[in-house]
Scaffold this active site. Structure first.
Site, PDB file in Angstrom:
ATOM      1  N   PRO A  79       0.841  -1.201   0.000  1.00  0.00           N
ATOM      2  CA  PRO A  79       0.000   0.000   0.000  1.00  0.00           C
ATOM      3  C   PRO A  79       0.875   1.249   0.000  1.00  0.00           C
ATOM      4  O   PRO A  79       1.711   1.437   0.876  1.00  0.00           O
ATOM      5  CB  PRO A  79      -0.766  -0.113   1.323  1.00  0.00           C
ATOM      6  CG  PRO A  79       0.122  -0.932   2.214  1.00  0.00           C
ATOM      7  CD  PRO A  79       0.853  -1.873   1.303  1.00  0.00           C
ATOM      8  N   THR A 157      -1.998  -1.084   9.495  1.00  0.00           N
ATOM      9  CA  THR A 157      -0.638  -0.554   9.644  1.00  0.00           C
ATOM     10  C   THR A 157      -0.422  -0.172  11.105  1.00  0.00           C
ATOM     11  O   THR A 157      -1.143   0.657  11.651  1.00  0.00           O
ATOM     12  CB  THR A 157      -0.426   0.647   8.695  1.00  0.00           C
ATOM     13  OG1 THR A 157      -0.536   0.159   7.361  1.00  0.00           O
ATOM     14  CG2 THR A 157       0.946   1.275   8.884  1.00  0.00           C
ATOM     15  N   LYS A 229       0.710  -4.932   9.701  1.00  0.00           N
ATOM     16  CA  LYS A 229       1.891  -4.493   8.934  1.00  0.00           C
ATOM     17  C   LYS A 229       2.763  -3.599   9.808  1.00  0.00           C
ATOM     18  O   LYS A 229       2.268  -2.636  10.390  1.00  0.00           O
ATOM     19  CB  LYS A 229       1.411  -3.717   7.702  1.00  0.00           C
ATOM     20  CG  LYS A 229       2.503  -3.103   6.855  1.00  0.00           C
ATOM     21  CD  LYS A 229       1.915  -2.551   5.558  1.00  0.00           C
ATOM     22  CE  LYS A 229       2.963  -1.921   4.672  1.00  0.00           C
ATOM     23  NZ  LYS A 229       3.329  -0.563   5.090  1.00  0.00           N
ATOM     24  N   SER A 251       7.813  -5.217   8.211  1.00  0.00           N
ATOM     25  CA  SER A 251       7.952  -3.975   7.449  1.00  0.00           C
ATOM     26  C   SER A 251       8.449  -2.870   8.361  1.00  0.00           C
ATOM     27  O   SER A 251       8.084  -2.822   9.539  1.00  0.00           O
ATOM     28  CB  SER A 251       6.575  -3.580   6.875  1.00  0.00           C
ATOM     29  OG  SER A 251       6.624  -2.304   6.261  1.00  0.00           O
ATOM     30  N   HIS A 253       7.995   0.207   6.978  1.00  0.00           N
ATOM     31  CA  HIS A 253       7.295   1.269   6.253  1.00  0.00           C
ATOM     32  C   HIS A 253       8.222   1.896   5.209  1.00  0.00           C
ATOM     33  O   HIS A 253       8.216   3.104   4.988  1.00  0.00           O
ATOM     34  CB  HIS A 253       6.813   2.336   7.243  1.00  0.00           C
ATOM     35  CG  HIS A 253       5.546   3.035   6.840  1.00  0.00           C
ATOM     36  ND1 HIS A 253       4.368   2.893   7.524  1.00  0.00           N
ATOM     37  CD2 HIS A 253       5.280   3.906   5.832  1.00  0.00           C
ATOM     38  CE1 HIS A 253       3.439   3.646   6.953  1.00  0.00           C
ATOM     39  NE2 HIS A 253       3.969   4.274   5.924  1.00  0.00           N
ATOM     40  N   GLY A 285      10.213  -3.943   1.915  1.00  0.00           N
ATOM     41  CA  GLY A 285      11.320  -3.036   2.205  1.00  0.00           C
ATOM     42  C   GLY A 285      12.566  -3.425   1.433  1.00  0.00           C
ATOM     43  O   GLY A 285      13.210  -4.423   1.751  1.00  0.00           O
ATOM     44  N   ARG A 288      14.205  -5.204  -4.724  1.00  0.00           N
ATOM     45  CA  ARG A 288      14.461  -4.587  -6.040  1.00  0.00           C
ATOM     46  C   ARG A 288      14.862  -5.600  -7.101  1.00  0.00           C
ATOM     47  O   ARG A 288      15.038  -5.246  -8.265  1.00  0.00           O
ATOM     48  CB  ARG A 288      15.587  -3.536  -5.927  1.00  0.00           C
ATOM     49  CG  ARG A 288      15.318  -2.426  -4.925  1.00  0.00           C
ATOM     50  CD  ARG A 288      14.178  -1.508  -5.369  1.00  0.00           C
ATOM     51  NE  ARG A 288      13.935  -0.444  -4.404  1.00  0.00           N
ATOM     52  CZ  ARG A 288      13.027  -0.511  -3.425  1.00  0.00           C
ATOM     53  NH1 ARG A 288      12.270  -1.578  -3.281  1.00  0.00           N
ATOM     54  NH2 ARG A 288      12.863   0.498  -2.587  1.00  0.00           N
ATOM     55  N   GLY A 307       6.983  -1.468  -2.848  1.00  0.00           N
ATOM     56  CA  GLY A 307       6.405  -0.134  -2.711  1.00  0.00           C
ATOM     57  C   GLY A 307       6.917   0.810  -3.777  1.00  0.00           C
ATOM     58  O   GLY A 307       6.277   1.025  -4.816  1.00  0.00           O
ATOM     59  N   ARG A 308       8.111   1.357  -3.564  1.00  0.00           N
ATOM     60  CA  ARG A 308       8.639   2.390  -4.478  1.00  0.00           C
ATOM     61  C   ARG A 308       8.768   1.922  -5.925  1.00  0.00           C
ATOM     62  O   ARG A 308       8.502   2.716  -6.837  1.00  0.00           O
ATOM     63  CB  ARG A 308       9.972   2.915  -3.958  1.00  0.00           C
ATOM     64  CG  ARG A 308       9.819   3.721  -2.671  1.00  0.00           C
ATOM     65  CD  ARG A 308      11.143   4.275  -2.209  1.00  0.00           C
ATOM     66  NE  ARG A 308      11.050   4.957  -0.924  1.00  0.00           N
ATOM     67  CZ  ARG A 308      11.072   4.349   0.256  1.00  0.00           C
ATOM     68  NH1 ARG A 308      11.185   3.036   0.328  1.00  0.00           N
ATOM     69  NH2 ARG A 308      10.985   5.046   1.374  1.00  0.00           N
TER      70      ARG A 308
END
Ligand code: FNR
Length: 361
Positions: A79, A157, A229, A251, A253, A285, A288, A307-308
């Site tokens: 999220p 969260t 989370k 996580s 965050h 977290g 990649r 996320g990102r």
């Protein structure tokens, strides 16, 4: 970067070029010194893979299930707020990309499209991420709406009793964005000399007094499974299981809350050991690469969340960008599995990785 992206990291550069600095910084930044932000990535780099050879890897099956829902690979969409800062279609584009990849999108409480809009544009399995706010009646209403519009789980969260200090946002005087799910329910007008306006806004909204007992309250108002989370210790993992959650997301965050919280992959096994298979454990977290997904699964995660990379894909190339990000990670996971001698997800075991804490055999 002039050429087409070949890996997820390339999308970060494309997004930096595509976005106004204030929005790029909002997406990319972490709390304070950003130590944890760097560590989330570095901790994956310190884990090596122990491949096995001469296994039949002519067929690779990455599919798995989360809470009983089949997905094409153990990679979900974390999220994240405010997708309209990336492109005008916002979360609608992200949701379509998740559906195309046959995976689960966790819609943020702070989305810039409403949960109803996302539900009507996407037939993928969706979960809804919740913050418990000072106004419990509004939190309850959001949960009921999520249920009514077909969200299959609530992701609570737990690491955000207040917003972390994200210094890029403070320097940029990041002002915030309308939280679409709260439209017509509450309006908060804040002034702040200290942090960003965003920080002041969330500190008004969030309830810093929520406690473990509130999981019971959440359980009493919904039949949906509850994932928690933001767990980083075995102590809290044990409490979460006792509180009756259906799953745990390890996580920090995305390193946006407490700087010097541990890198998530460095504490994954501690949580997995405490949970003893009673509930699902997921991680986010710093994921990649497909090898990162492999490492997390080897250490006991059922799946990872990204996320990102999703936000950068969206900012750079819209829905297609998010699709490409997911495809890249899946392709990388597939080749990692092939080159490690693991035809199926369940073949990836603890003995396929070595962490800095492991003794040499
Ligand atoms: C987040 N994250 C987040 N988490 C959450 O529970 N609710 C939210 O609304 C948001 N919003 C949000 C916005 C942005 C811009 C980022 C980068 C992150 C945290 C997110 O769910 C997840 O934990 C991290 O993003 C995972 O780390 P990576 O993949 O970004 O390294």
């Amino acid at each position: 970067m002039s050429s087409e992206p070949v890996n997820v990291n390339d999308f970060k550069e494309l997004a930096r070029n595509a976005l106004p600095k204030i929005y790029y910084d909002y997406y990319a930044g972490g709390a304070e010194d950003e130590h944890t932000l760097r560590e989330n990535i570095q901790a994956f780099h310190r884990i090596t893979i122990r491949p096995r050879v001469l296994v039949d890897v002519s067929q690779i099956d990455m599919s798995t299930t989360i809470l009983g829902y089949p997905i094409s690979a153990p990679i979900l969409l974390a999220p994240t707020s405010a997708h309209k800062l990336a492109i005008p279609e916002g979360e609608l584009a992200t949701a379509r990309a998740a559906a195309a990849a046959n995976t689960i999108m966790i819609l943020s409480y702070s989305s810039t499209c409403s949960m109803e809009e996302v539900a009507s544009s996407c037939n993928a399995v969706r979960f809804f991420q919740l913050h418990i706010s000072k106004r419990r009646d509004i939190s309850a209403l959001l949960v009921q709406r999520a249920e009514r519009f077909g969200y299959k789980a609530i992701v609570l969260t737990a690491d955000t009793p207040r917003l972390g200090r994200r210094e890029a946002d403070i320097r940029n005087k990041m002002i915030g964005f309308p939280v679409k799910n709260l439209e017509g329910l509450m309006s908060i007008d804040v002034e702040s000399d200290q942090g960003s306006k965003l920080e002041a806004y969330y500190n008004e909204l969030l309830d810093a007094s929520i406690r473990w007992e509130d999981i019971g309250w959440l359980r009493s108002i919904t039949n949906l499974p509850i994932l928690i989370k933001g767990i980083l210790t075995h102590e809290d993992a044990t409490k979460a299981v006792e509180a009756g959650v259906d799953g745990i997301i390890v996580s920090n965050h995305g390193a946006r809350q407490l700087d010097f919280a541990p890198a998530t992959v460095s504490v994954l096994e501690e949580v997995v050991d405490a949970v003893k298979g009673k509930v699902a454990v997921l991680l986010d977290g710093g994921v990649r690469r497909g090898t990162d997904v492999f490492k997390a699964v080897a250490l006991g995660a059922q799946a990872v969340l990204i996320g990102r990379p999703v936000l950068f894909g969206l900012a750079a190339k819209g829905e297609g960008g998010v699709r490409t990000v997911l495809e890249m990670l899946k392709n990388e996971l597939e080749i990692s599995m092939a080159l490690s001698g693991c035809p199926c997800i369940k073949d990836i075991t603890r003995s396929h990785v070595r962490t800095p804490y492991d003794k040499l055999p």
